[in-house]
Design a protein around this motif. Structure first.
Motif, PDB file in Angstrom:
ATOM      1  N   ALA A   1     -23.029  31.189  65.720  1.00  0.00           N
ATOM      2  CA  ALA A   1     -22.176  31.774  64.509  1.00  0.00           C
ATOM      3  C   ALA A   1     -20.950  30.980  64.071  1.00  0.00           C
ATOM      4  N   ALA A   2     -20.294  30.857  65.181  1.00  0.00           N
ATOM      5  CA  ALA A   2     -18.986  29.994  64.688  1.00  0.00           C
ATOM      6  C   ALA A   2     -19.175  28.789  64.341  1.00  0.00           C
ATOM      7  N   ALA A   3     -20.294  27.842  64.634  1.00  0.00           N
ATOM      8  CA  ALA A   3     -20.622  26.737  63.993  1.00  0.00           C
ATOM      9  C   ALA A   3     -21.142  27.006  62.435  1.00  0.00           C
ATOM     10  N   VAL A   4     -21.773  28.049  62.159  1.00  0.00           N
ATOM     11  CA  VAL A   4     -21.981  28.380  60.665  1.00  0.00           C
ATOM     12  C   VAL A   4     -20.817  28.460  59.989  1.00  0.00           C
ATOM     13  N   ARG A   5     -20.045  29.239  60.732  1.00  0.00           N
ATOM     14  CA  ARG A   5     -18.761  29.788  59.993  1.00  0.00           C
ATOM     15  C   ARG A   5     -17.908  28.320  59.774  1.00  0.00           C
ATOM     16  N   ARG A   6     -17.887  27.480  60.647  1.00  0.00           N
ATOM     17  CA  ARG A   6     -17.080  26.289  60.425  1.00  0.00           C
ATOM     18  C   ARG A   6     -17.632  25.513  59.111  1.00  0.00           C
ATOM     19  N   ALA A   7     -19.199  25.286  59.294  1.00  0.00           N
ATOM     20  CA  ALA A   7     -19.751  24.557  58.133  1.00  0.00           C
ATOM     21  C   ALA A   7     -19.627  25.464  56.755  1.00  0.00           C
ATOM     22  N   ARG A   8     -19.722  26.687  56.829  1.00  0.00           N
ATOM     23  CA  ARG A   8     -19.767  27.310  55.513  1.00  0.00           C
ATOM     24  C   ARG A   8     -18.961  28.620  55.705  1.00  0.00           C
ATOM     25  N   PRO A   9     -17.587  28.281  55.711  1.00  0.00           N
ATOM     26  CA  PRO A   9     -16.737  29.603  55.745  1.00  0.00           C
ATOM     27  C   PRO A   9     -17.044  30.642  54.639  1.00  0.00           C
ATOM     28  N   ASP A  10     -17.583  30.388  53.681  1.00  0.00           N
ATOM     29  CA  ASP A  10     -17.953  31.401  52.523  1.00  0.00           C
ATOM     30  C   ASP A  10     -19.378  32.250  53.021  1.00  0.00           C
ATOM     31  N   ALA A  11     -20.260  31.751  53.926  1.00  0.00           N
ATOM     32  CA  ALA A  11     -21.244  32.531  54.297  1.00  0.00           C
ATOM     33  C   ALA A  11     -20.957  33.627  55.061  1.00  0.00           C
ATOM     34  N   ASP A  12     -21.746  34.810  54.741  1.00  0.00           N
ATOM     35  CA  ASP A  12     -22.082  36.234  55.296  1.00  0.00           C
ATOM     36  C   ASP A  12     -22.643  35.972  56.570  1.00  0.00           C
ATOM     37  N   LEU A  13     -22.200  36.529  57.503  1.00  0.00           N
ATOM     38  CA  LEU A  13     -22.958  36.496  58.858  1.00  0.00           C
ATOM     39  C   LEU A  13     -23.514  37.946  59.417  1.00  0.00           C
TER      40      LEU A  13
ATOM     41  N   PRO B   1     -17.345  22.541  54.554  1.00  0.00           N
ATOM     42  CA  PRO B   1     -16.225  23.229  55.345  1.00  0.00           C
ATOM     43  C   PRO B   1     -15.043  23.546  54.672  1.00  0.00           C
ATOM     44  N   GLY B   2     -14.890  23.258  53.631  1.00  0.00           N
ATOM     45  CA  GLY B   2     -13.712  23.584  52.423  1.00  0.00           C
ATOM     46  C   GLY B   2     -13.644  24.748  51.733  1.00  0.00           C
ATOM     47  N   ALA B   3     -15.140  25.296  52.052  1.00  0.00           N
ATOM     48  CA  ALA B   3     -15.142  26.450  51.368  1.00  0.00           C
ATOM     49  C   ALA B   3     -14.301  27.669  51.409  1.00  0.00           C
ATOM     50  N   ASN B   4     -13.941  28.527  50.174  1.00  0.00           N
ATOM     51  CA  ASN B   4     -12.941  29.758  50.607  1.00  0.00           C
ATOM     52  C   ASN B   4     -13.767  30.367  51.483  1.00  0.00           C
ATOM     53  N   PRO B   5     -12.851  30.897  52.691  1.00  0.00           N
ATOM     54  CA  PRO B   5     -13.176  31.750  53.826  1.00  0.00           C
ATOM     55  C   PRO B   5     -13.370  33.132  53.207  1.00  0.00           C
ATOM     56  N   THR B   6     -14.505  33.396  52.495  1.00  0.00           N
ATOM     57  CA  THR B   6     -14.861  34.649  52.055  1.00  0.00           C
ATOM     58  C   THR B   6     -15.956  35.343  52.514  1.00  0.00           C
ATOM     59  N   GLY B   7     -16.387  34.631  53.785  1.00  0.00           N
ATOM     60  CA  GLY B   7     -17.613  35.021  54.448  1.00  0.00           C
ATOM     61  C   GLY B   7     -17.770  36.314  55.062  1.00  0.00           C
TER      62      GLY B   7
END
Length: 264
Positions: free
Chosen positions: A16-28, A222-228
Motif C-alpha cells: 500500500a505504501a509503495a502504491v502511495r509513493r508511486a501515485r499519491p493521488d490514488a485512493d486506497l 510520484p509527483g502527483a498531488n497527494p489527494t488519495g
C-alpha cells in the motif's frame, strides 16, 4: 484511481505504501481479516473463503485493481479470486522475489513462514528460478505474528532466531512474507556480519505496486498531488488502521495521508 489490497493483517502496508509513493493521488482500500489471521496454518479452502470475503468487501468500493498482498493467499486463492473478479477487476498476486535475487548467483536465503518453507510451491519456485544459486530456505518462527502485534522485542527475537539459520556471508535475502518487509532494516542488520557488505534484500511490494498500476492502465506519477484517500475494512466492516500499523514507516505514511485527507 482506486487500488484495493487484501491480506490477513497489516502485511499489506508495504505494498500500500509503495502504491502511495508511486501515485499519491490514488485512493486506497485496505481489506484485512484480523479475526482470522494468521492464514498460514489454515486449510486451502478456509484461506480461499477468507480471501474471497476480503476481496468482495474491497471490490464493493469499485477499485481499478486488487492486490493480493499476501504470499499465502496468492498461493492458495489466486486462481479462484481471478476466476470471480476478472476481467472487471484485475487481480495481482504476490510472489517471493526468488528470480531477481538468484540472478546474481552466490548464496541466497529465502525467509518465509514455517508453513511455506519447504512447501511444494516454494520448492518449485526455487527450482524454476533459482538460476544455480545456493539457496537456503529459512523458516521464520513467530516473525509474522510479532510484526502484526508491533511487539519489537518479539520481532527482534524472531529475527535473531532466523538469522542463526541463515548461512554466513549470504549475498541476498528474499523476504517471502509481506509482513517481513515492514522490518527489513532489522533483518538486514541481523544478517550482516561485522566488516562484511550488507546483503541485498528482495521484497515484493514495489514490483506488485507497479504491476497493479499497469493492470489499471495507469503510469507511476510520484509527483502527483497527494489527494488519495484511505478506506480501511476490518472483516468487511469500516474501521481504522490497527494501532500496530504506526509502529512502521509504511503505516505512518498511510496514517498521515489519511489524517490530512480527513482534515481537509
Amino acid at each position: 484511481m482506486k487500488i484495493a489490497l487484501l491480506d490477513s493483517g497489516i502485511g499489506l502496508l508495504a505494498a500500500a505504501a509503495a502504491v502511495r509513493r508511486a501515485r499519491p493521488d490514488a485512493d486506497l482500500v485496505l481489506s484485512s481479516d484480523p479475526a482470522g489471521m494468521p492464514w498460514g496454518p489454515r486449510t486451502t479452502d478456509d484461506i480461499t473463503d477468507r480471501a474471497l470475503a476480503c476481496a468482495r468487501a474491497a471490490v464493493a468500493h469499485g477499485p481499478d485493481a486488487l492486490i493480493v498482498a499476501c504470499n499465502t493467499a496468492s498461493v492458495h486463492a489466486l486462481p479462484v479470486l481471478r476466476a470471480e473478479l476478472e476481467p472487471e477487476v484485475p487481480v495481482v498476486g504476490t510472489v517471493p522475489a526468488v528470480k531477481p535475487a538468484a540472478a546474481g548467483g552466490g548464496s541466497v536465503a529465502v525467509w518465509a513462514t514455517p508453513a511455506t518453507t519447504g512447501s511444494p510451491y516454494q520448492r518449485r519456485l526455487i527450482a524454476d528460478f533459482g538460476n544455480g544459486a545456493a539457496i537456503t530456505e529459512v523458516p521464520c518462527h513467530g516473525l509474522a505474528d510479532a510484526v502484526e502485534s508491533g511487539d519489537t522485542d518479539a520481532v527482534d527475537a524472531a529475527v535473531a532466531a532466523a538469522a542463526e539459520l541463515t548461512p554466513d556471508g549470504v549475498r541476498a535475502v528474499v523476504l517471502g512474507c509481506t509482513h517481513y518487509e515492514l522490518v527489513s532494516d532489522r533483518i538486514r542488520a541481523a544478517v550482516t556480519a561485522e566488516g562484511a557488505p550488507e546483503p541485498a534484500l528482495y521484497g515484493s511490494a514495489a514490483a506488485v505496486a507497479a504491476q497493479a498500476l499497469r493492470r489499471a492502465g495507469r503510469a507511476p506519477d510520484p509527483g502527483a498531488n497527494p489527494t488519495g484517500g484511505l478506506t480501511v475494512l476490518l472483516g468487511g466492516r469500516p474501521g481504522e488502521l490497527p494501532g500496530a500499523a504506526v509502529s512502521y514507516a509504511e503505516g505512518r505514511l498511510l496514517a498521515a495521508v489519511g489524517a490530512v485527507r480527513a482534515a481537509g
